[in-house]
Design a protein around this motif. Sequence first.
Motif, PDB file in Angstrom:
ATOM      1  N   ASN A   1       7.474  65.034   1.355  1.00  0.00           N
ATOM      2  CA  ASN A   1       7.108  66.172   2.194  1.00  0.00           C
ATOM      3  C   ASN A   1       7.162  67.434   1.347  1.00  0.00           C
TER       4      ASN A   1
ATOM      5  N   THR B   1       8.990  70.855   1.444  1.00  0.00           N
ATOM      6  CA  THR B   1      10.156  71.327   2.201  1.00  0.00           C
ATOM      7  C   THR B   1      10.537  72.759   1.838  1.00  0.00           C
TER       8      THR B   1
ATOM      9  N   ARG C   1       9.750  71.129   7.247  1.00  0.00           N
ATOM     10  CA  ARG C   1       9.053  70.064   6.527  1.00  0.00           C
ATOM     11  C   ARG C   1       7.568  70.072   6.876  1.00  0.00           C
TER      12      ARG C   1
END
Length: 325
Positions: free
Chosen positions: A29, A31, A46
């Motif tokens: 992801n 982040t 996220r």
Amino acid sequence: MDYTKCFKEVILKYSFIDPIVEFIRHNENITYKVTEKGSEDTYLLRMHKPITKNMQGVQNMREAIQSELEYLLAWSSHSEFPVQIPVPNLNGELVTSVVIEGEEVHCSVLKWIVGDTLSKRDFTSEEIVSTLGKRIASLHQFSRSFKPGSSFIRPEYGIAWVNTMLTQLRSGEKMGIIATEEFQILENVFSLVTDRMIGLSKSFETWGFIHADIHYSNLIRTSRGISFIDLGLSGFGYYTMDVAMGALFTKGELRDALLSGYTKINSRKIDIEQLESFMFLAICGYYAFLVSRNDKHVWIREHMPGLIEHLCKPLLNGKTVFYNI
């Protein structure tokens, strides 16, 4: 895609007043750490957009993200240790979707767990390694009581997952990153591991919701004990897989303490052969991820011979490698 523009649009969909946003990393992801200015309220934002195509999967679907967050909510109400609690947006939704440059990106926000990220150096005593085993067992204990709804969707770590991983590694051989003779040995070990998995039952005791990314960087030492973070790859699989991942970052001489801690909570005996199979798959999963990253191809070429000599060949020769990997 302009991800800076993307996260700014996402921020507006939550009840943040004056947020300070810090980029953390881009892996499975993208982040960000979000802190409300003048307070200690901190969150994890996220954007569910993996850095490489080899990391794309079911877990990036909106329904799957929703399912992960539902699990976290349920777990947070039962865990004695801090859990990353999902934060709804202004519309009361756990998943926020935005369209940037014609592409839909799904996002989520979790409450930040205050504590210190652990490192491999932290796992040098029987006590803490045993504690890790207990934490993994406690997670699995909750998973057995968790009843997902009909719309609950997460990845499955079974034979299809293994075959996908092998296909990704085969692309590395075609690109010349992995030597043909090395890939042939890898393929033989995959065949061995697949045969073992076919013989495993998917029972209430062996198969269920797992973390699937147990790593010291996904463990936080809090004032109340060790907590897991980052369930972005979580899904359904053999419980042994989580234990195997935990074993990979503990010293060989301490791995019995890990198993002892686990079986104090979950009395089911863990088969060493199964652990070795999932340790192999966890390592190969990392190589498969790196295959699609051009900047890591030299690293793969340098480390593949060691993987072949110290893990693959011993496994094919029937040797026990659990304490040596």
